[in-house]
Design an enzyme around this catalytic site. Structure first.
Site, short mmCIF file in Angstrom:
data_model
loop_
_atom_site.label_atom_id
_atom_site.label_comp_id
_atom_site.label_asym_id
_atom_site.label_seq_id
_atom_site.Cartn_x
_atom_site.Cartn_y
_atom_site.Cartn_z
N ASP A 170 0.88 -1.17 0.00
CA ASP A 170 0.00 0.00 0.00
C ASP A 170 0.92 1.22 0.00
OD1 ASP A 170 -1.58 2.18 0.68
OD2 ASP A 170 -2.83 1.07 2.09
N LYS A 195 -6.08 10.06 -2.26
CA LYS A 195 -5.15 10.87 -1.48
C LYS A 195 -4.23 11.68 -2.42
CE LYS A 195 -7.35 8.58 1.63
NZ LYS A 195 -6.86 7.34 2.23
C1 LIG Z 1 -7.39 6.09 2.58
C2 LIG Z 1 -6.51 4.91 2.62
C3 LIG Z 1 -6.94 3.67 2.15
C4 LIG Z 1 -8.35 3.44 1.66
O1 LIG Z 1 -8.62 4.14 0.49
P1 LIG Z 1 -10.10 4.70 0.09
O2 LIG Z 1 -9.85 5.39 -1.18
O3 LIG Z 1 -10.52 5.61 1.22
O4 LIG Z 1 -10.99 3.52 0.00
C5 LIG Z 1 -6.05 2.61 2.20
N1 LIG Z 1 -4.79 2.76 2.67
C6 LIG Z 1 -4.34 3.94 3.13
C7 LIG Z 1 -2.95 4.05 3.63
C8 LIG Z 1 -5.18 5.05 3.12
O5 LIG Z 1 -4.73 6.22 3.60
#
Ligand SMILES: *Cc1c(COP(=O)(O)O)cnc(C)c1O
Length: 379
Positions: A170, A195
């Site tokens: 991630d 993000k």
């Molecule tokens: C926000 C986030 C997610 C989930 O993503 P969404 O677009 O809100 O479903 C997963 N991992 C991290 C590190 C995040 O900040």
């Protein structure tokens, strides 16, 4: 091509009918076929859409990957990876995960017979104690959310390869501007595009980037069969957002550095979590695998109870109190009651996610205004 050029051009070509420079929003669910199966590669927009395709090619290029798949949220992208697994399989993951990932693993996939090991990954070798013939996936996040722990991606990738286990990273907090896990040996990169990639707090989207063709085919099957794919309007907004990713990230990093250093001078601030400090436990690994340290910073307030922490969190004027991160505007978040509310108290306190912790997503406003705001909120 270099990063900034790819952010602006990759996957995009002048529109063949009009020459439009910007990829049009192909707001269509279906496509004309001359005779059954005789089409231009597009049949139905759950599986394929030209605006989304341009975005996916751009996203893949930014992670130095062959393939990109866009999903309607980061969780949708994570969900597709989990669907590669079968009952009985085991997953090794970190103990300082995004709250929504933790919730999906423990409340959804645990019920489908998949076993998760949540472990401290500050030393990648810890993984060796948990692998067995049932281990199918290692899922890591670095920097972690919210305590900015750094996991050594290359070291984890080496262990994953030696055990024949898939590694998914991630990469939301770093963005591809700062870190490219595939270059370090990961099989799959996941992003919450919501993000930094989208960057303007106006779209919820996720993505997977990868190189292996067979794995891509399996994931595309899940993507099309389960259908968590984004529409053309959102795809367009992200294509537009990506064009300034390199400029924004540079500014996030510069503002982040100044704020981290300023927080150090404030008597009310206790612990600061930012991988750019030389006394961060894995600073050397951060330096090795990241190009800079990003705009995410967490800190605890000295001797503050929940009420005092709430008072501080609500007293910012430029930073907005809100969930999410990575947009041009600065945000402050209270992890234990907001983003990390779904993680049990005992679990989160083990990694320092306590009530007096605040997390900043440093935006790209003028630094003087941000410093002034922090100063008055923590006076
Ligand atoms: C926000 C986030 C997610 C989930 O993503 P969404 O677009 O809100 O479903 C997963 N991992 C991290 C590190 C995040 O900040």
């Amino acid at each position: 091509m270099k990063f900034g050029t790819k952010a602006i051009h990759a996957g995009q070509h002048p529109d063949p009918t009009t020459g439009a420079i910007m990829t049009p929003i192909y707001q269509t669910s279906t496509y004309w076929q001359k005779s059954p199966g005789d089409n231009k590669g597009f049949e139905y927009s759950r599986g394929t859409n030209p605006t989304r395709k341009a975005l996916e090619d751009c996203l893949a290029a930014l992670e130095n990957a062959k393939y990109g798949l866009a999903f309607s949220s980061g969780m949708g992208a994570t969900d597709a990876v989990m669907k590669l697994l079968s009952p009985g399989d085991e997953v090794i993951t970190g103990n300082d995960l995004y709250g929504g990932s933790y919730r999906m693993f423990t409340k959804i996939y645990s019920n489908y017979g998949i076993k998760f090991h949540f472990i401290d990954l500050n030393d990648a070798n810890a993984i060796r104690n948990y692998t067995n013939e049932k281990t199918k996936l290692i899922w890591i996040e670095t920097p972690t959310n919210p305590t900015m722990q750094i996991v050594d991606i290359a070291a984890v990738a080496e262990i994953a390869k030696s055990k024949n286990v898939l590694l998914a990273v991630d990469n939301t907090f770093a963005s591809p501007y700062l870190q490219n896990p595939i270059d370090l040996g990961a099989d799959i990169v996941m992003h919450s595009v919501t993000k930094y990639l989208g960057g303007h707090s106006d779209v919820v989207m996720g993505a997977l980037m990868l190189n292996d063709e067979d794995l891509y085919k399996r994931l595309w099957f899940i993507y099309n069969a389960c259908g968590a794919t984004p529409g053309p309007q959102d795809s367009f907004l992200v294509l537009r957002g990506l064009k300034t990713l390199h400029l924004r990230m540079k500014a996030h990093c510069e503002n982040g550095r100044q704020i981290a250093q300023f927080l150090k001078t404030l008597p009310k601030v206790d612990k600061i979590y930012w991988p750019g400090f030389t006394d961060h436990p894995n600073h050397e690994i951060a330096k090795k695998q990241m190009r800079d340290f990003g705009g995410m910073i967490s800190f605890t307030i000295k001797d503050a109870d929940l009420q005092e922490t709430f008072r501080v969190a609500s007293s910012f004027k430029v930073f907005s109190l809100a969930e999410s991160l990575g947009g041009v505007e600065s945000l402050v978040n209270h992890p234990t009651t907001m983003t990390h509310g779904s993680i049990p108290k005992e679990e989160r306190e083990k990694v320092g996610v306590i009530d007096s912790l605040l997390r900043l997503s440093v935006g790209v406003e003028d630094i003087e205004d941000l410093l002034e705001d922090i100063k008055q909120a923590l006076a």
